[in-house]
Design a protein around this motif. Structure first.
Motif, short mmCIF file in Angstrom:
data_model
loop_
_atom_site.label_atom_id
_atom_site.label_comp_id
_atom_site.label_asym_id
_atom_site.label_seq_id
_atom_site.Cartn_x
_atom_site.Cartn_y
_atom_site.Cartn_z
N PHE A 88 -43.60 1.30 3.16
CA PHE A 88 -44.76 1.71 2.34
C PHE A 88 -44.26 1.89 0.91
O PHE A 88 -43.04 1.88 0.65
N THR A 89 -45.19 2.05 0.02
CA THR A 89 -44.83 2.23 -1.39
C THR A 89 -43.96 3.47 -1.55
O THR A 89 -44.33 4.56 -1.12
N GLY A 90 -42.80 3.29 -2.14
CA GLY A 90 -41.87 4.40 -2.31
C GLY A 90 -40.77 4.43 -1.27
O GLY A 90 -39.81 5.18 -1.41
#
Length: 450
Positions: A220-222
């Motif tokens: 996921f983002t991050g």
């Protein structure tokens, strides 16, 4: 050690025979001594459960016998009987360790009730001693207190430590729930492995799955790197889920699947990992109420609530507060290079009468503040700063959800004060109207809030 029944110390033969008849239904063997010297000679060879002690004997005062019983630390309860209605004498007897006192002429039912209560107290004290023997001389590391509730808890902690069954710990904030979880881990077969404590209330809802079960890079983002989840960190050891009721229903569903299968799938991963960790949970809420309200999954409740434990609040642990207070005083006095070495009488009284809404955490804060701000040989009440609303005043009731419902201690205190006012301060008459022992009122009066 087996008890040798009851010892009745009474110089009047007819009175002694009457008491013996009245106490017959209790099924206890009764020994009669008509002088103080005969009573002391018998006590050299025997230890009764209860001593019924007349205050005025032909050869000595009953108070002298009471003091000798306490000096020898005999494991028995003492009930004082006297024709003297002096409040001072009664107060002295209670101060010297008498459980109760009766004023002649004694009522048959009052005598039976007093002796029955003393027998019950004696059995509870022996139960505490038995539990202490089973669990060893010292409490688990980090614990302090020798009340019956805590001795029972220590014993249970050591019993469940040898199992892999999930444990669910309940108790108010600041009572030591994490300490219990760590004791279970340290005394069990997983003690050499990791103990991982998780504050469920502090995990953002959107990151719960990642933090519990881990994720792979790019999931996921991050997610810039692979992350091992807390469950995997606890593999082979113990996973402690504090404030577990704070998990969202979605997170609860994922936790349930882990408990059912023993497997996790890190976020973004395609394969599963099999783990073997023991789960211990804790909450300061009523878990069954949370289930009834639909805030906690019932199926997860049954998975976690296998061995329930309850940590008692500090206000219900009697003189444990003094043991803990002294230990904290020694600790912080050493750290701050202060002279404090013990609690003074006024501090002991204050600590015993305070309600302790914040439990041990609050006690630690108050003792540390006192040590930092003052310096003396003894810590006294004047050194201790308590909140203005210390749980002992009526105005504080307005802050509670249902201010019209008073705490039980407050209802009791108001009833005692009302009875004393109506009886013009006559404790004996007030006790009779309240249907309690006068000694009970003396104890309440000695410990009621200033």
């Amino acid at each position: 050690m087996k008890s040798d029944g009851l010892l009745l110390v009474e110089d009047s033969e007819s009175t002694a025979m009457l008491y013996e008849t009245w106490l017959g239904p209790l099924g206890e063997r009764i020994t009669i001594a008509n002088t103080g010297s005969r009573a002391l000679a018998w006590l050299e060879r025997h230890t009764p459960s209860v001593i019924l002690l007349d205050m005025h004997l032909p050869d000595m005062e009953g108070m002298d016998i009471l003091r000798l019983v306490r000096q020898r630390e005999l494991s028995c309860e003492v009930i004082v009987i006297t024709a003297d209605t002096s409040h001072l004498l009664a107060s002295r007897a209670v101060h010297e360790g008498a459980q109760d006192f009766l004023v002649k002429p004694v009522d048959a039912e009052r005598l039976r009730v007093s002796v029955s209560n003393a027998l019950r107290t004696h059995k509870l004290e022996h139960l505490a001693s038995d539990l202490a023997a089973q669990m060893g001389a010292a409490p688990p590391a980090g614990f302090c207190g020798s009340s019956i509730q805590m001795r029972a808890l220590y014993h249970t902690l050591r019993l469940v430590a040898h199992s892999d069954a999930p444990v669910f710990i309940s108790g108010e904030s600041g009572t030591g729930k994490e300490l219990c979880a760590r004791a279970i881990h340290d005394h069990g077969k997983r003690s050499k492995q990791a103990f991982v404590a998780v504050n469920c209330a502090a995990m953002p809802a959107e990151l719960v799955e990642s933090q519990l079960f881990g994720h792979v890079k790019g999931a996921f983002t991050g997610a810039v790197a692979h992350r091992v989840g807390l469950t995997e960190e606890a593999d082979g050891g113990t996973l402690f889920l504090d404030e577990v009721t704070e998990l969202t229903l979605e997170a609860q569903s994922k936790l349930l699947r882990f408990l059912q299968t023993g497997e996790i799938t890190p976020v973004g991963a395609s394969g599963r990992k099999h783990l073997n960790c023991r789960v211990v949970c804790a909450t300061n809420l009523d878990i069954r109420h949370q289930v009834e309200k639909g805030l906690f999954r019932e199926d997860l409740f049954y998975r976690l609530h296998v061995v329930p434990l309850t940590v008692p609040p500090l206000r219900e642990r009697g003189e444990d507060v003094l043991e803990i207070g002294n230990e904290l005083l020694q600790r912080y006095s050493g750290r701050e290079n202060k002279r404090f070495h013990a609690l003074g009488d006024s501090a002991r009284q204050l600590l015993l009468t305070y309600h302790w809404p914040g439990n041990i955490r609050e006690l630690e804060n108050i003792i540390r503040h006192a040590v930092v701000m003052h310096d003396a040989e003894l810590l006294e009440a004047a050194h201790i700063s308590l909140p203005e609303n210390n749980g002992n005043d009526v105005e504080g009731n307005a802050d509670r959800p249902h201010p019209e419902i008073l705490p039980l201690w407050q209802v009791e205190q108001e009833a005692i004060e009302r009875a004393l006012n109506l009886c013009q301060g006559n404790v004996g008459r007030a006790a009779e109207l309240l249907q309690v022992a006068p000694s009970t009122l003396y104890r309440r009066l000695r410990t009621r809030p200033p």
